[in-house]
Scaffold this motif. Sequence first.
Motif, PDB file in Angstrom:
ATOM      1  N   GLY A 296       1.044  15.293  31.359  1.00 41.59           N
ATOM      2  CA  GLY A 296       1.491  13.915  31.434  1.00 41.59           C
ATOM      3  C   GLY A 296       2.415  13.584  30.285  1.00 41.59           C
ATOM      4  N   ALA A 297       2.763  12.313  30.179  1.00 40.77           N
ATOM      5  CA  ALA A 297       3.710  11.880  29.147  1.00 40.77           C
ATOM      6  C   ALA A 297       3.173  12.185  27.754  1.00 40.77           C
ATOM      7  CB  ALA A 297       3.990  10.383  29.298  1.00 40.77           C
ATOM      8  N   TYR A 298       4.079  12.568  26.855  1.00 41.61           N
ATOM      9  CA  TYR A 298       3.790  12.843  25.442  1.00 41.61           C
ATOM     10  C   TYR A 298       2.835  14.026  25.259  1.00 41.61           C
ATOM     11  CZ  TYR A 298       5.946   8.279  24.798  1.00 41.61           C
ATOM     12  OH  TYR A 298       6.822   7.216  24.824  1.00 41.61           O
TER      13      TYR A 298
ATOM     14  N   GLU B 173       9.927  18.629  34.112  1.00 43.60           N
ATOM     15  CA  GLU B 173      10.260  17.559  35.051  1.00 43.60           C
ATOM     16  C   GLU B 173       9.176  16.491  35.060  1.00 43.60           C
ATOM     17  OE1 GLU B 173      12.163  17.738  39.409  1.00 43.60           O
ATOM     18  OE2 GLU B 173      10.023  18.212  39.394  1.00 43.60           O
ATOM     19  N   ARG B 174       7.925  16.901  34.988  1.00 37.43           N
ATOM     20  CA  ARG B 174       6.837  15.922  34.986  1.00 37.43           C
ATOM     21  C   ARG B 174       6.774  15.172  33.651  1.00 37.43           C
ATOM     22  NH1 ARG B 174       0.784  16.594  37.361  1.00 37.43           N
ATOM     23  NH2 ARG B 174       2.069  16.537  39.239  1.00 37.43           N
ATOM     24  N   LEU B 175       7.059  15.822  32.545  1.00 39.53           N
ATOM     25  CA  LEU B 175       7.043  15.131  31.252  1.00 39.53           C
ATOM     26  C   LEU B 175       8.127  14.063  31.171  1.00 39.53           C
ATOM     27  CD1 LEU B 175       6.413  18.067  28.738  1.00 39.53           C
ATOM     28  CD2 LEU B 175       4.768  16.395  29.600  1.00 39.53           C
ATOM     29  N   GLY B 176       9.236  14.269  31.835  1.00 35.80           N
ATOM     30  CA  GLY B 176      10.281  13.259  31.870  1.00 35.80           C
ATOM     31  C   GLY B 176      10.952  12.991  30.539  1.00 35.80           C
ATOM     32  N   GLY B 177      11.033  13.981  29.665  1.00 33.92           N
ATOM     33  CA  GLY B 177      11.703  13.807  28.382  1.00 33.92           C
ATOM     34  C   GLY B 177      10.849  13.171  27.312  1.00 33.92           C
ATOM     35  N   THR B 178       9.513  13.217  27.440  1.00 30.94           N
ATOM     36  CA  THR B 178       8.644  12.595  26.442  1.00 30.94           C
ATOM     37  C   THR B 178       7.905  13.613  25.594  1.00 30.94           C
ATOM     38  OG1 THR B 178       6.871  12.428  28.100  1.00 30.94           O
ATOM     39  CG2 THR B 178       8.328  10.523  27.828  1.00 30.94           C
ATOM     40  N   GLY B 179       7.395  14.666  26.194  1.00 27.67           N
ATOM     41  CA  GLY B 179       6.624  15.654  25.444  1.00 27.67           C
ATOM     42  C   GLY B 179       7.445  16.895  25.150  1.00 27.67           C
ATOM     43  N   TYR B 180       6.748  17.998  24.877  1.00 27.29           N
ATOM     44  CA  TYR B 180       7.393  19.258  24.548  1.00 27.29           C
ATOM     45  C   TYR B 180       6.767  20.373  25.367  1.00 27.29           C
ATOM     46  CZ  TYR B 180       9.480  16.892  20.541  1.00 27.29           C
ATOM     47  OH  TYR B 180      10.179  16.026  19.738  1.00 27.29           O
ATOM     48  N   VAL B 181       7.597  21.350  25.712  1.00 30.60           N
ATOM     49  CA  VAL B 181       7.164  22.531  26.451  1.00 30.60           C
ATOM     50  C   VAL B 181       7.479  23.743  25.591  1.00 30.60           C
ATOM     51  CG1 VAL B 181       7.329  23.844  28.586  1.00 30.60           C
ATOM     52  CG2 VAL B 181       7.716  21.374  28.616  1.00 30.60           C
ATOM     53  N   CYS B 182       6.461  24.553  25.316  1.00 34.10           N
ATOM     54  CA  CYS B 182       6.642  25.788  24.557  1.00 34.10           C
ATOM     55  C   CYS B 182       6.306  26.954  25.478  1.00 34.10           C
ATOM     56  CB  CYS B 182       5.758  25.816  23.312  1.00 34.10           C
ATOM     57  SG  CYS B 182       5.939  27.326  22.315  1.00 34.10           S
ATOM     58  N   SER B 183       7.331  27.691  25.875  1.00 37.87           N
ATOM     59  CA  SER B 183       7.143  28.859  26.728  1.00 37.87           C
ATOM     60  C   SER B 183       7.037  30.086  25.829  1.00 37.87           C
ATOM     61  CB  SER B 183       8.319  28.997  27.698  1.00 37.87           C
ATOM     62  OG  SER B 183       8.184  30.153  28.501  1.00 37.87           O
TER      63      SER B 183
ATOM     64  N   ALA C 158       7.692  26.322  33.813  1.00 43.06           N
ATOM     65  CA  ALA C 158       8.235  25.575  32.680  1.00 43.06           C
ATOM     66  C   ALA C 158       9.126  24.430  33.155  1.00 43.06           C
ATOM     67  CB  ALA C 158       9.022  26.518  31.767  1.00 43.06           C
ATOM     68  N   GLY C 159       9.929  24.659  34.179  1.00 37.59           N
ATOM     69  CA  GLY C 159      10.756  23.590  34.717  1.00 37.59           C
ATOM     70  C   GLY C 159       9.946  22.491  35.362  1.00 37.59           C
ATOM     71  N   ALA C 160       8.860  22.854  36.063  1.00 35.70           N
ATOM     72  CA  ALA C 160       8.002  21.847  36.680  1.00 35.70           C
ATOM     73  C   ALA C 160       7.322  20.984  35.623  1.00 35.70           C
ATOM     74  CB  ALA C 160       6.964  22.526  37.576  1.00 35.70           C
ATOM     75  N   VAL C 161       6.883  21.604  34.531  1.00 34.93           N
ATOM     76  CA  VAL C 161       6.244  20.841  33.452  1.00 34.93           C
ATOM     77  C   VAL C 161       7.252  19.900  32.806  1.00 34.93           C
ATOM     78  CG1 VAL C 161       5.144  21.032  31.199  1.00 34.93           C
ATOM     79  CG2 VAL C 161       4.488  22.593  33.035  1.00 34.93           C
TER      80      VAL C 161
END
Length: 471
Positions: A198-200, A219-229, A214-217
Motif C-alpha cells: 500500500g501507500a508509503y 504501480e500500486r504504490l503510486g509514487g509514494t513508497g519504495y521498491v527494492c529489487s 516489481a512493476g506491479a508493486v
Amino acid sequence: MAPPPTPVIPREAWEGCSVLLDINDGDRLAFFRLTPGATVKIGDKSCSLQPLVGRPFGSLFRVGPAGLVPCAAAEAPAQDDGANGQAQVETRDNRSLVDNNTAQTLSSEDIEAMKREGASGDAIVEALIANSSTFGNKTVFSQEKYKLKKQKKYAPKVLLRRPSTRSICETYFKKYPARIGFMRVDTLSLMLSMANVGAYSDVLVVDMVGGLVAGAVAERLGGTGYVCSTYLGSASSSIDIIRMYNLSGDMTSRIFQARLSDLCSLQNSGDAPSAILDSIQGEVVESGAVPDESTLAQPVDTAMSDENVQSAAAQPIDIEVAEPAMDEHLNRGDNSSDCKGSNGTSIAPKSLRAGKAPSPGRMKYWKEHGFSSLIVAAPGHEVESLVADLLPLLSYSAPFAIYHQHLQPLATCMHSLQVSKMAIGLQIIEPWLREYQVLPSRTHPHMQMNAFGGYILSGIRIHSPDPCNGE
C-alpha cells in the motif's frame, strides 16, 4: 501525514509511450512503442502507428486503404441481447445445411478484384454474405459466428489498450508463460494483497520473472513508497518489463536494485562499512540491458543475428516474436526527451531507467527500520535458504508472500519457518480462477481454461526467541 499524491494516469496515448494492441479480439497481442517510424503488420499490409497518438485508450481502429482508421461509434460492434435482456426464440436450425463448398458463389478472383478496386473490408464481408446461399437459413448464432470469422480475415479490428499489471500479465501468460514463471494474473493480485502492499510501503522484492512483480508493486504504490529489487550474485536480474508500464518519473525513481549480499552485510554490521557504501554508490545497475541468453532460454523459431537485431530498429514489440528482440525494442530511444502526456506534463522520461542503486541514506533507513513487506518470485532458485536470508531484513510483524510454481519447495520452506519460529500465520494457497461466458441462454464456463496458477506461501515475520535466554 499528508495524503498521497494522486498518480497521473493518462487517458490518451502520446508519442513515445508503450501501448498494447489487441488485434481481432485477442487473436494477437503485441506491445509497441509509439515512435515516429513504428509500424504494425496486419495481414499483408504494414500500417503506421501515428494515428494512435492522441487517441484515448480503448479506441477501436479498422484497417483502411491508407492504414489504421478510427472506427465511428456506429461501427463499433455491439452485443444484441434481445429486448429487455430476454433471449430471442429461435425457430431455425442447421440440420439441413451441407458443407460442400458450393454455397458461396463469390470466387477468390472476385475478392481480389474488389481489393484492387479499393473496396473496404466491410464491403467484402457484406458481399460474401449476399452471395452465400445458406446464410439466411442459419441460426442467429451461426450468422454471428460467420460474420465474425469473415470480419477477422477481411476487416480486422485493432483495440488500443493501456499497458497495466493485468494486461501485461495476461499477455505474457498467453504466449510466454515460462518467462513470468507461469504466474497467472489472479496469483499476482493475491500476492500483492497478502504482502499488504500500500501507500508509503517499503517493499523488498525478489523478481526473477522479468520485472513483472516489481512493476506491479510500483504501480500500486503510486509514487509514494519504495521498491527494492534484490538479486543473487554480481549480475542483476532483468526487469525490462517495467518499461511497458509507462510509469511516471517519480514512480520510476523509487525503484531500486541492490545485491542481496550488500543488504545482508549491512544488516549484520553495526555501522555500514565504507567499502559496502562505496560499492553501492559505485555500482551502476544496467537494468535496461538485454539479459543474458541463459536467462531467456526459450524455444525460439525466429533466431535473430546481431545484424538483424540492429536492422530491426523499426520493428514492433510483438509478443509473438523472439523475446530478445522484444526486449531489444524496449531499449531503443533512451536518449530522447521526456514523454509528455495530453496535459503537457512529464509522464515517463525515457532516459530515466528503473533499478538504480539506492543511496547510503536509504540503505541506512532500511537497516534501522526494515522493510514493511516482502514478495518473492524466484521459480528457479532454492526457496528455503533464500527466505532465511531475506526475513531478517523485514521489520517485525511485516507480511510476506512467496510464489512458486511447485508445491514441494514451499512446503519445505514452511516447515523450516515453523521449526525456527521466525514467522506465524503460515499458509500455502493454491489460487483458482474460472472465466465465464455471459450471454443470453449461453452462459457457461469457458470450454478451455487454465487449471493451474502456482502456489503462494504467506505469513508474518516475528521476533525469534533466543533459546539461551530460556524464552
